[in-house]
Design an enzyme around this catalytic site. Structure first.
Site, PDB file in Angstrom:
ATOM      1  CE  LYS A 156       0.691   1.919   3.398  1.00 35.34           C
ATOM      2  NZ  LYS A 156       1.971   2.466   3.948  1.00 35.34           N
ATOM      3  CE1 TYR A 244      -1.708   0.047   7.709  1.00 40.17           C
ATOM      4  CE2 TYR A 244      -0.422   2.025   7.306  1.00 40.17           C
ATOM      5  CZ  TYR A 244      -0.545   0.647   7.284  1.00 40.17           C
ATOM      6  OH  TYR A 244       0.504  -0.116   6.829  1.00 40.17           O
TER       7      TYR A 244
END
Ligand code: NAD
Length: 393
Positions: A156, A244
């Site tokens: 990511k 996140y």
């Protein structure tokens, strides 16, 4: 309990529950008691790897990029994998690659560099390529890997732009290979338990989420230097760690946001923030009415926290998205319950999830489309901050 869970969950949540087989769930009986696992739910996705496969049956993985995360977390985690083994390394530094090859039993003939990377297509030992490079290089190395006929795991954020994400999805489809984004928290037992608690009504009706992810960017650390470079990083704190907070809001609700507002601020004159942003605060409105208040920072000290506010109770995960040692508390009017859940190696779980998905020819739980959605939403968060307008998604 499983039927109840199933009926309560949305379509997207059903996707998330693929990981529930890995966790034990409590009945949330007495307040203040330590969590006692009472049953384990059957896994809805690929079956959990109970026994390790013999080495010759495990899928062979190549790791691309031997930086901090690859060498400190991912490569050592293959020792705990039951479906996956490390067989190849890709690095510009042959001395370093040889050292890791020797340490982890990788055949030196399976060391590649960025020039001869494409010849990995001729190596039948390699089934999967794991791209752990700076964000701006994810698209190129994932696409080249897929074109070499390998399945892809990509770190990511998936890529810098939506267009790059789409090109990665297209390349994997064209080569008939799987593409998964390494969203480790969606395989991590504490986060999976938090999702289950939030979505099963244990907190009452969900009203709000707060998620905060930040750290103090340190240009003395080589792993942080490229993060201040827009071309290599794609964005600032949002792309690196705020993602996140965004992920948490999406997987806790199991919904997609309908509206976004945001504000951004970088300390004037701070050399770290010439090209990328320091702080982004954003608010997401979900269809159920849940409002998520998220922060992302390269200025405040290490924070990785998720809070979920329901009409009956509040859930707090802090740390929520660390590598190890998570903490989950349910707070009620009459006391707090700490949930004690067995820690598992989330990296090994996510790696094995992709191997298992390949073996069973199933879509992984966090495919390229999941990564593209985050990049799309992060671009909208920037737009909301730039324009000062609430954006309809
Ligand atoms: P790092 O700088 O330690 O590693 C990057 C590697 O890429 C280095 O080995 C470097 O030599 C190599 N590289 C190749 N070309 C490069 C170039 N042009 N410029 C700079 N480096 C180049 O960084 P990292 O912290 O290991 O991050 C790598 C990736 O992993 C990033 O995408 C990051 O977002 C991701 N990451 C994920 C997690 C997680 O928890 N999932 C944690 C940390 C990092």
């Amino acid at each position: 309990m499983f039927d109840l869970l199933k009926s309560e969950l949305t379509r997207r949540t059903i996707l998330h529950k693929a990981g529930f087989g890995l966790i034990a769930l409590s009945t949330f009986g007495a307040v203040g008691t330590i969590f006692k696992p009472t049953r384990t739910l059957a896994q809805a996705g690929p079956a959990p790897a109970k026994e390790p496969l013999p080495p010759e049956k495990k899928l062979g993985w190549a790791v691309v990029g031997l930086g901090k995360f690859a060498t400190q977390q991912i490569i050592p985690s293959f020792a705990e994998c039951k479906r996956s083994k490390l067989v190849a390394l890709v690095s510009s530094d042959r001395t370093k690659a040889k050292r890791y090859a020797q340490q982890y039993g990788v055949n030196p003939k399976n060391i590649y560099n960025y020039q001869n990377y494409d010849s990995i297509r001729d190596n039948p030992e390699v089934d999967v390529i794991y791209v752990i490079l700076p964000n701006g290089l994810h698209a190129e190395y994932s696409i080249r890997g897929a074109q070499a006929g390998k399945h892809i795991m990509c770190e990511k954020p998936m890529a810098n732009t939506v267009e790059e994400c789409q090109a990665m999805i297209n390349a994997a489809k064209k080569s008939d290979r799987k593409l998964m984004i390494a969203y480790r928290s969606q395989y991590e037992p504490y986060n999976l338990t938090a999702i289950w608690i939030a979505q099963s009504g244990k907190l009452g009706k969900l009203k709000a989420i707060a998620s905060d992810h930040g750290r103090n960017l340190d240009l003395k650390d080589p792993a942080d230097r490229w993060r201040a470079n827009k071309k290599l990083a794609g964005g600032g704190s949002l792309y690196d760690i705020g993602i996140y907070s965004l992920q948490a809001a999406r997987y806790i609700t199991g919904e997609e946001p309908q509206e976004i507002s945001a504000m951004m601020y970088s300390t004037p004159g701070d050399p770290r923030f010439r090209e990328v942003e320091e702080n982004v605060n954003f608010v997401l409105r979900f269809p159920s009415g849940v409002l998520a208040n998220c922060t992302s920072s390269y200025g405040y000290s290490d924070t990785k926290r998720i809070q979920v506010f329901g009409s009956d109770a509040t859930l707090e995960l802090d740390p929520a998205t660390d590598y190890y040692q998570h903490r989950l508390t349910i707070k009620r009017k009459n006391g707090n319950e700490e949930q004690n859940i067995e820690e598992k190696n989330q990296f090994a779980l996510e790696i094995d999830h992709l191997s298992e998905s390949i073996m069973q020819n199933k879509q992984p739980k966090t495919p390229g489309e999941e990564g593209l959605q985050d990049v799309r939403l992060m671009q909208l968060i920037y737009e909301a901050a730039r324009t000062g307008k609430t954006i309809k998604v």
